[in-house]
Scaffold this active site. Structure first.
Site, PDB file in Angstrom:
ATOM      1  N   ASP B  56      43.291  39.564  33.849  1.00 47.16           N
ATOM      2  CA  ASP B  56      42.839  38.681  32.772  1.00 47.16           C
ATOM      3  C   ASP B  56      41.876  39.442  31.864  1.00 47.16           C
ATOM      4  O   ASP B  56      41.105  40.266  32.355  1.00 47.16           O
ATOM      5  CB  ASP B  56      42.140  37.449  33.367  1.00 47.16           C
ATOM      6  CG  ASP B  56      41.848  36.393  32.315  1.00 47.16           C
ATOM      7  OD1 ASP B  56      42.462  36.476  31.237  1.00 47.16           O
ATOM      8  OD2 ASP B  56      41.025  35.506  32.576  1.00 47.16           O
ATOM      9  N   TYR B 101      37.676  33.973  44.830  1.00 48.87           N
ATOM     10  CA  TYR B 101      38.665  32.939  45.145  1.00 48.87           C
ATOM     11  C   TYR B 101      38.987  32.796  46.625  1.00 48.87           C
ATOM     12  O   TYR B 101      39.890  32.050  46.986  1.00 48.87           O
ATOM     13  CB  TYR B 101      39.950  33.178  44.341  1.00 48.87           C
ATOM     14  CG  TYR B 101      39.765  32.857  42.890  1.00 48.87           C
ATOM     15  CD1 TYR B 101      39.730  31.546  42.451  1.00 48.87           C
ATOM     16  CD2 TYR B 101      39.581  33.864  41.957  1.00 48.87           C
ATOM     17  CE1 TYR B 101      39.529  31.242  41.120  1.00 48.87           C
ATOM     18  CE2 TYR B 101      39.377  33.571  40.620  1.00 48.87           C
ATOM     19  CZ  TYR B 101      39.353  32.259  40.205  1.00 48.87           C
ATOM     20  OH  TYR B 101      39.149  31.948  38.885  1.00 48.87           O
TER      21      TYR B 101
END
Lengths: 551, 496
Positions: B56, B101
């Site tokens: 990203d 995460y």
């Protein structure tokens, strides 16, 4: 290229204006006759061979030609249709773009014939591309007119397809029509999107913000109607070889367009979300209404593409976060928990729509997001946000799903429900169970939830110090909620059997697991109450039923 | 500056190596953003997978990324890391999965148990905007973090200490206890109450409150606060006791609570605190809206309460000039009782203000169908007709404008004509007033206040004057009853 028309056979300079006018009239009459008798040859002679130069009749000729380019003519008089097409190309090529644009749009105002609509689309595209760069307003008018045709597409019916039946969806004529028209519409938009695309290095996006906004608005509107009601799932691993469903194909095209317009879908959604919030609060809307009164006509026009429905946003979130379309335009930095919380209001909206494809979208999105959250990571305090409870309500009210008799939806709910509950801490789960028992009247659902609660009690009892929510006072509270027999001895046992059996099973477990002399759960203190409120009435019920059967 | 000066450092509070920060380019000044601030960054995220796969990048998107710091909206490593950065700083954050995460990952881009590397550049930040409209009217700077997760809910009993400042002067310094949602009754400004709703126990914060969320255009003379003054507050949340959530109540409790809210609303209404009254009535609706009731008694009670609540909200909204909302609530009320006179009457009033003369007239006529003697409604119908006529006149004028010559002639004629005040009324005809009550009686019938009269026998408009001549009996109300009526609130304007 803009070729000047060739005027071989008429010399306007030497002609009297009256004569020109009369000559035009004559030609128009002849063209009309050709159209009427579907005389392809005549038509081509007057327009192409003679290189029609009476620009004053171009408008009417355009109308005549477009009107003949119908679905019926394409099928039954293909040659004539093609002739019209060629003639129209000539007119579009040689006429005044602004005039031809209006003439074309004039024909776009009836929503019946898709062939005609497609003819208009491609010609309007040619004309618009010929117009100078400053044509925002023309494009705006065009979009307004053309999107009306899309809006007029009938709502897609819910076939309530079971199992593999969804594969037949594309056979529905409504669906293939929608696909046909929307695809043409998206292709029409392509060059205008390219003009302001992030991938186009030659464009100056800051100066063309209004075009970006307008196109984005129209694309988002497509997501609500009609894309939301189409099947858009696709598993690249399992279905790589297969042809994509119509809905999916459109979804991919649309997202591709959108990625060129908006670098960040997150920002797009969040901005729209805020607008909706303000509108709901009514604060902004009062000001807006005032403006609307002040400048009645202007505001109405601009408002249109500004008004993006929340279901459009919900559909976009579904495509990005579940189908992973355009995922690169979505920041990968948010926590899974935050994303869930952000999407819940939209999931709620999807679940509330009475259409199985829409409900499926809501459930799939919920499933994806919920599965990304580790059990126990949400606190009981998170439940203070009503949305968690509201979505739970939608999940557990299977009755509504049952009305649609869609077993798959029901099963999906039942799969998601325990994962949803498990996202929370023990205290949070307890509160969710309590909410279910207090608000749900569906015996099957209650029975299922009693099973889940029993599972938690079992886990708690394996600990040295069981969590307080699964023993003692809290356990008694739950027992009180589930053991009640609502109508006493007159209760219909069959209707309540799922619940009653689950309760019996749970009580059996408790009494076996927790001996009276240990009584760690406190069940034995509560036993007399259960006997009086539960066993008593159920037995009476039973006896009544037996007696009535004997009689 | 050499690279050696920027050593990788573990910035986690418990030094578990979960977030390693290495400054790449130093920032300016000493300030860093605090929790709650809105920060703007650019970032590039890569996986620590040997190949440094980029997953990203806001730079590729060409748009800075904005988020709320310390709110748990972004991964933990960022909430910790960005809070240590200075303006203009570029830093590399290496984040262990526990701070990113974790075991689930974030499909499809981030696999389970992945260590992530971010290069972050901090551009700017601003205080946390906690106003509902996000219009910057209430900005919070948390100075001491509170305990736990809980915030006070509606109806919670809240105790706060606050100091209010206008420029350098302290105008208020007090400890106060109030019910959340009814702070106004204790003289607490909207900005402070709104902020209290979002505070945790023990939290201290500084608030910048814009005038619209404080004393507005009125100012507060007793505190020496002029109109449109922006204020500063230091607030400490001392303690709060949460109210029972509505889902925790059974229907009996809800009905009871609704009853309490309703009478509170009426109390505030009598004190002319319409906003607060409205809030209370809205609570009644919230309690009972989605409640399905089985017992007949409760059903009737629910219906009665909902009807009254909608009607009363409608009236409060009329008072606060929120016409559109008022109309909506009337419609709701009429769902409960399709022949409710007050419902139609208030709806008509709202529609009149919204300039929907036609609808307004139709609703006034509905009132008359149900209560043929209702004078106020009769008057309403007339008022609507008058407005419709005015509109027509206006339209006429507009068309006349098209024929400029004629218009000019007309103008010339009009300017010659003496101004008699009748031009505005349009084709007003005194014969229309036949059979009508004088204005003061009409006002009494529906509780509007009579305009002050300079001379006792001058009538408010020509209409009544005419009426007076024709029906002298009606125009002179008994002095005693007139007094009595103006003091007691007439039926049309009191909460149900």
């Amino acid at each position: 290229m803009n070729k000047p028309p060739c005027f071989d056979n008429i010399d306007f300079n030497t002609m009297d204006p009256m004569e020109i006018s009369a000559d035009s009239e004559r030609t128009l009459k002849q063209i009309k006759e050709c159209v009427q008798f579907k005389d392809s040859k005549g038509l081509k002679t007057f327009i192409l061979e003679h290189k029609l130069a009476h620009t004053n009749i171009f408008w009417e000729v355009t109308s005549e030609l477009v009107n003949s380019m119908t679905h019926e003519n394409l099928n039954n008089h293909t040659y004539f249709f093609e002739s019209c097409e060629r003639c129209l190309n000539y007119i579009v090529e040689n006429g005044n773009p602004k005039e031809i644009l209006l003439a074309l749009l004039e024909q776009a105002d009836c929503f019946k014939d898709d062939e005609k609509f497609k003819v208009i689309l491609s010609n309007v595209q040619t004309v618009l591309l010929k117009l100078p760069a400053k044509r925002h307003h023309s494009l705006d008018i065009t979009m307004e007119t053309l999107s009306a045709h899309i809006e007029a597409l009938p709502a897609l019916s819910d076939h309530d397809l079971e199992g593999e039946e969804w594969k037949l969806l594309d056979l529905d004529p409504e669906v293939s029509r929608t696909h046909d028209v929307v695809k043409a519409y998206l292709l029409f938009l392509k060059p205008f999107i390219w003009e302001v695309s992030t991938k186009n290095s030659e464009t100056d996006r800051t100066n063309r913000e209004s075009q970006i906004k307008m196109l984005t608005g129209y694309l988002l509107r497509l997501l609500h109607h009609p894309l939301l009601y189409l099947h858009m799932r696709f598993n690249p691993k399992e279905e790589a070889e297969k042809k994509k469903m119509y809905g999916r194909e459109l979804g991919e095209m649309l997202i591709d367009h959108l990625t060129q317009l908006c670098p960040s879908f997150w920002k797009l959604i969040d901005t729209e979300k805020k607008k909706h919030y303000l509108r709901k609060k009514g604060k902004q809307s009062q000001a807006e209404r005032k403006r609307a009164v002040d400048h009645d006509d202007i505001v109405k026009d601009w408002k249109k593409h500004d008004d993006v429905s929340e279901l459009s946003l919900a559909c976009l979130l579904y495509l990005v976060l579940k189908e992973y379309l355009g995922i690169d335009n979505f920041p990968a930095i948010f926590t899974n928990q935050y994303l869930l919380q952000y999407c819940l209001p939209y999931i709620k909206l999807l679940l509330e729509v009475d259409h199985s494809f829409v409900k499926f979208k809501g459930l799939y999105l919920l499933q994806t997001l919920v599965y990304n959250i580790l059990p126990g990571s949400l606190q009981a305090e998170d439940l203070e946000q009503d949305i968690y409870k509201e979505v739970l309500q939608l999940l557990i009210h299977i009755d509504d799903f049952l009305k649609m008799k869609n077993q798959e939806l029901r099963q999906l709910c039942v799969t998601i429900f325990p994962v949803y509950v498990n996202m929370f801490s023990l205290a949070g789960r307890y509160r969710l169970f309590e909410i279910v028992f207090r608000t749900c009247h569906h015996a099957g659902m209650i029975g299922y939830t009693i099973g889940l609660y029993k599972g938690e009690v079992d886990k708690a009892l394996r600990q040295d110090r069981p969590d307080r929510h699964y023993v003692g006072r809290h356990l008694q509270n739950i027992l009180k909620l589930v053991t009640g027999i609502p109508n006493g001895a007159t209760t219909d046992l069959l209707d309540n059997s799922d619940r009653i059996f689950a309760v019996l099973n749970f009580l059996r477990y408790l009494t076996l697991r927790d001996a009276p002399n240990v009584n760690i759960t406190g069940i034995w203190d509560y036993y007399p109450v259960i006997e009086k409120d539960f066993f008593g009435p159920s037995e009476t019920c039973n006896r009544v039923v037996q007696r009535s059967l004997q009689a | 500056m050499t690279q050696n000066e920027f050593q990788p450092t573990d910035i986690t509070p418990n030094k578990d190596g979960g977030v390693i920060k290495q400054i790449i380019k130093e920032g300016e000044g000493n300030d860093s953003p605090v929790p709650g601030d809105k920060v703007k960054v650019h970032y590039v995220g890569t996986l620590d997978d040997g190949a440094e796969t980029q997953f990203d990048s806001s730079r590729d998107r060409g748009e800075q990324f904005e988020f709320d710091l310390g709110k748990g909206s972004v991964i933990k490593a960022w909430d910790i890391g960005v809070a240590t950065m200075k303006k203009g700083e570029i830093a590399k954050l290496t984040c262990k999965p526990e701070y990113a995460y974790g075991a689930t990952g974030a499909p499809p881009k981030i696999p389970a148990n992945a260590t992530l590397i971010f290069e972050v550049e901090l551009f700017e930040w601003k205080g946390e905007d906690i106003s509902e409209e996000e219009d910057g009217s209430i900005i919070r700077h948390i100075t001491t973090k509170g305990k736990g997760y809980k915030n006070p809910n509606d109806n919670a009993l809240v105790k706060i200490h606050y100091v209010g400042r206008y420029k350098e002067n302290v105008f208020e310094d007090r400890e106060v206890e109030f019910t959340m949602g009814e702070g106004d009754a204790q003289g607490i400004v909207e900005g402070v109450e709104e902020a209290a709703k979002k505070m945790k126990e023990g939290e201290k914060c500084r608030l910048d409150v814009k005038a619209i969320r404080a004393y507005g255009s009125q100012g507060k003379p007793e505190f020496n606060i002029p109109p449109d003054a922006d204020l500063h507050y230091d607030v400490e949340m001392l303690h709060f006791e949460k109210a029972k959530d509505s889902w925790e109540m059974d229907i009996k409790e809800k009905l009871q609570q609704a009853e309490v809210s309703k009478s509170k609303g009426t109390k505030y209404f009598k004190e002319e605190n319409f906003k607060l009254a409205c809030k209370c009535y809205e609570k009644v609706i919230k309690y009972l809206e989605f409640e399905t009731v089985t017992e007949e008694d409760d059903k009737a009670k629910r219906r009665e309460l909902m009807l009254a609540a909608h009607l009363n909200v409608a009236m409060c909204k009329l008072k606060t000039k929120e016409w559109y909302d008022s109309k909506k609530h009337c419609e709701k009320a009429l769902e409960f009782d399709p022949n409710n006179v007050k419902g139609f009457f208030r709806k008509a009033q709202a529609e009149y203000e919204l300039k929907d003369w036609k609808e307004s007239k139709a609703d006034y006529q509905k009132v008359l169908e149900l209560e043929p003697a209702n004078k106020a409604a009769k008057n309403g119908v007339l008022k609507c007709e008058q407005q419709e006529k005015k509109d027509k006149e206006r339209e006429k004028k507009l068309y006349q404008g098209i024929f400029s010559k004629m218009a000019k002639e007309n103008q010339a004629k009009e300017s010659e004509r003496p101004q008699d005040g009748f031009a505005e009324i349009g084709e007003w005809d005194n014969s229309m007033a036949r059979g009508m009550l004088p204005l003061d009686r009409e006002c009494e019938a529906f509780g509007e206040k009579m305009p002050e009269r300079a001379v006792s026998d001058t009538c408010a408009n020509g209409l009544v004057e005419n009426d007076k001549q024709e029906t002298p009996k009606e125009s002179k109300p008994e002095p005693a009853s007139a007094n009595g009526e103006t003091e007691s609130k007439p039926e049309g304007d009191t909460p149900v």
